[in-house]
Each structure stands twice: as structure tokens, then as C-alpha cells.
Design a protein around this motif. Sequence first.
Motif, mmCIF file in Angstrom:
data_model
loop_
_atom_site.group_PDB
_atom_site.id
_atom_site.type_symbol
_atom_site.label_atom_id
_atom_site.label_comp_id
_atom_site.label_asym_id
_atom_site.label_seq_id
_atom_site.Cartn_x
_atom_site.Cartn_y
_atom_site.Cartn_z
ATOM 1 N N GLN A 108 0.941 -1.188 0.178
ATOM 2 C CA GLN A 108 -0.065 -0.071 -0.108
ATOM 3 C C GLN A 108 0.900 1.249 0.004
ATOM 4 O O GLN A 108 0.530 2.411 -0.185
ATOM 5 C CB GLN A 108 -1.096 -0.044 1.069
ATOM 6 C CG GLN A 108 -0.194 0.232 2.567
ATOM 7 C CD GLN A 108 0.321 -0.848 3.195
ATOM 8 O OE1 GLN A 108 0.308 -1.875 2.541
ATOM 9 N NE2 GLN A 108 0.835 -0.781 4.424
ATOM 10 N N ARG A 115 -3.742 0.259 -1.752
ATOM 11 C CA ARG A 115 -4.420 1.096 -0.872
ATOM 12 C C ARG A 115 -5.986 1.017 -0.594
ATOM 13 O O ARG A 115 -6.510 0.835 0.215
ATOM 14 C CB ARG A 115 -3.776 2.537 -1.002
ATOM 15 C CG ARG A 115 -4.264 3.483 -0.011
ATOM 16 C CD ARG A 115 -3.406 4.914 -0.150
ATOM 17 N NE ARG A 115 -3.420 5.200 1.307
ATOM 18 C CZ ARG A 115 -2.643 5.152 1.893
ATOM 19 N NH1 ARG A 115 -1.502 4.592 1.727
ATOM 20 N NH2 ARG A 115 -2.552 5.893 3.152
ATOM 21 N N ASP A 119 -7.938 0.136 2.680
ATOM 22 C CA ASP A 119 -8.899 1.199 3.497
ATOM 23 C C ASP A 119 -9.920 0.174 4.279
ATOM 24 O O ASP A 119 -10.544 0.777 5.316
ATOM 25 C CB ASP A 119 -9.245 2.138 2.442
ATOM 26 C CG ASP A 119 -8.091 2.913 2.232
ATOM 27 O OD1 ASP A 119 -7.188 2.927 2.944
ATOM 28 O OD2 ASP A 119 -8.015 3.853 1.264
#
Length: 412
Positions: A108, A115, A119
Motif C-alpha cells: 500500500q 491502498r 482501506d
Amino acid sequence: MDPYSFEDFVGDPDVFFAEYFDKQPLLRTGALAGRLDGLPSVRQLDDILALETTPPSYLRVTKGGKGVPSGAYTRTVARGAALAEAVNAEKVYELFRSGGTVTWNSLQHVLPSARRLRDPFAEALACDAEVVLFVTPARTDGFSPHRDSIDVFVVQVDGTKTWRVWATPEHRRGDEGSYTPEELGDPVVEVTLRPGDVLYVPHGTPHAAAANSELSLHLSVGVEPRRWRHLLQDTVTALVEDDAFHGFPHLAEGEDTAAVAALTEKLELLRERLARLDVASEAKRLVAVGRARNGADRTREFARLAAVDTLAPATRVRRGAVPVEIGDSEAGRTALRAGGRQLAVPDAVAGALRALDSGRTVSAAEFFPGVPEARSLSAVRGLARIGVLEAVAGPPAGASPDAVPVADEKRK
Ligand SMILES: [Fe+2]
């Protein structure tokens, strides 16, 4: 591309937290079938290896169950006057072709797609999460039976991999370790994961994985939720930030010293503050702190600023997160202090901001009363850039019958 939700990986979150989280493995066959395009892939891995800027600490190569020393796939490069170690892509490929497994940590940090995967986990578990990519050549052992100190959510992306997972032991120490086949009985899960399958392995749960007849790429989202001791430390740390705990005590040994009396007094005060704590709002604060750790809740400032510049006259706006102090008026202009800035705005603008205090919304064109639409829009953009105003998500009021803003609803 639709963002992933925690539910996409684990199914009904209530069921997950009640029955599986920290308790037992969960296999969700086909959970992400047909939705893998947004995830890190073999092609992206080639791209980032070609960037030549990856620090070798991100990569690990294992062969025959043992780590390959990083010197076998790095080279020394000149960076200005200094020398640095860089990954040698060709050597990584060579090790892979000869049966090595390549692991890429903290993906990430370099890939937006990783990413995006991370999340929903950081959000749902209110802690930081790391995406690790494993790429294994056809017909290798991969990893022999071991346990990890963190919870792992495995997402199979390319090829297939056969997993064996044993029951989660009742008592776990939160450490890492490996097992001989004799130490383990029959696995509770034995499955060949295919692209789109998701497997949850709680920390301390023995597991092993091996690739089959083709290259396998899987992503593993590792999370380490905060334990009670971390959460309570955080609560106490926040309480002792108060000035009452600021002084320097002189700590002397002995049973009947002034230090003992002073410590008794401070402990009593802390006990009192703990008893008075609003527990529901403290729980909310701890969730927010967890999500914000290590950028789990990072803002997208450039995207936000670009959106502000294209804000339309019909867009509904409301007060943003940045607090505003509205000062005195002088010669038709009112002093404002917001986000460390001092401004002087027309009195009507200060009045318009006050009117939004109650959570009301207004269209950007009508925010600044009595001026042309373009000037109102320009004032809104200026205040939105510094976070004093923000656009209300969704279509503008009137675009569809159900788009009436909440604030308008209240005024009926
Ligand atoms: Fe593992």
C-alpha cells in the motif's frame, strides 16, 4: 471503479464479528469473483519492479522454506554522492524461475490499488492494515505450517493455491512460530483457493499453503487490532493531558514521604476523571484515533481542491470541518479566523456562515445574498479551499425527487 467494502470480503459484518473474528477461520468462496480488476496484479508487479526505486527492504525471496539473503537480488547504485542498495529485477526473476517465492511487504506504500484494498479493513477494524503480496511459481511448497502474530485476510488473485488451516487454539500468545507435521492433526479447512476466493485466518492459527500447476498470486491483508491494554492506555493518556497532571513530582523512596501522598492524590484525581468519562463518546474517539493511525484515514487533498474548483452554482454547500471564529465588523467587513488564517470578509458572508451553523445547507449560487451568482460562487470556492465550507455529497437539490437536503427537510 466501485470501492471495496469490508462486507465484500467477510460477508455480513455482524455475523463475522460474532462468530469468526478472533475465533475461527472463515472461507468465502467466490467472494470477489469478477471484481479483481481493481486489485494489485502480476502486471502491476512487473511495473513496480521496473521503477528501480523500490528499497530492497520491501521485498523478500524465500526458497525451500528459507529466506534468500537480500544480497542475492540487490545491486549497489550511486544516488548523488551516496551509494544505495536497489532491487535488481533480473535477479528477482531468476530466483523466481528457479522456485523462489517473492513477497512484497507494505504494498500500500507504492500501489494505489493496494491502498484501495487496505482501506475497508483499516476502517472496519479501526487499526492500521498492511497489504503483502505473495507470488509463487508453479508447483512449489510455498509456506510450511506456521502461525502468524496478526490476523490475515487472504485474497487469491491469480492462479490457484492449496491451503490447509488448522483449528484456532484456545490459548494464543500473539507470537509467530512453526510446526512439524506430527504436531498438527487434521486441518479444519483444506481448500484450493481460486481467483476471487477469500480466506480469513485469525492470529495464532496454524496454516500452510502451496502453489499448484500455475503461478499463484495472492494478497494478504494483515491487521493487528489494538488490544484492551492499548485502548485503555490511550484513554488514560488522553485524560492525563490535563494541566492537573502537568507538574514535576519529586519522587523519593520510603513509605511515608510527600511523594506517596502526592501520588495518592493524583491517582484519586485520575480515578475521579475515569468515573466521570462519557464512555460512548470515548469509544467513538478511540475508533477515530485507530482509523487515523499511520494514514489509515488520509485525506485526498488534491482531489478535494480540484473538486472545489469545479463546484457548480447548484451544488449544495454546508459548513466544513475547519472551525471558524467570527469576529467584529468594521467598515462593512467582518474578521474571520479559520484554520490558522485571519480573513476579512463582507458582513453578508459572515452572516451567511452564521446561518449555516445549525447544519443548514445552501446552494453555492445563493450563499452570498445580494450579489451576482458568479461572485457568490467565487466566495464559496475561496472558503471551501480552506475547509470552512464543503459540498454536500450527492446530486443537487431538485435533481431528483429524493434529493431534498436533510436541513431543508427539518425546516418543513
Ligand atoms: Fe502465514
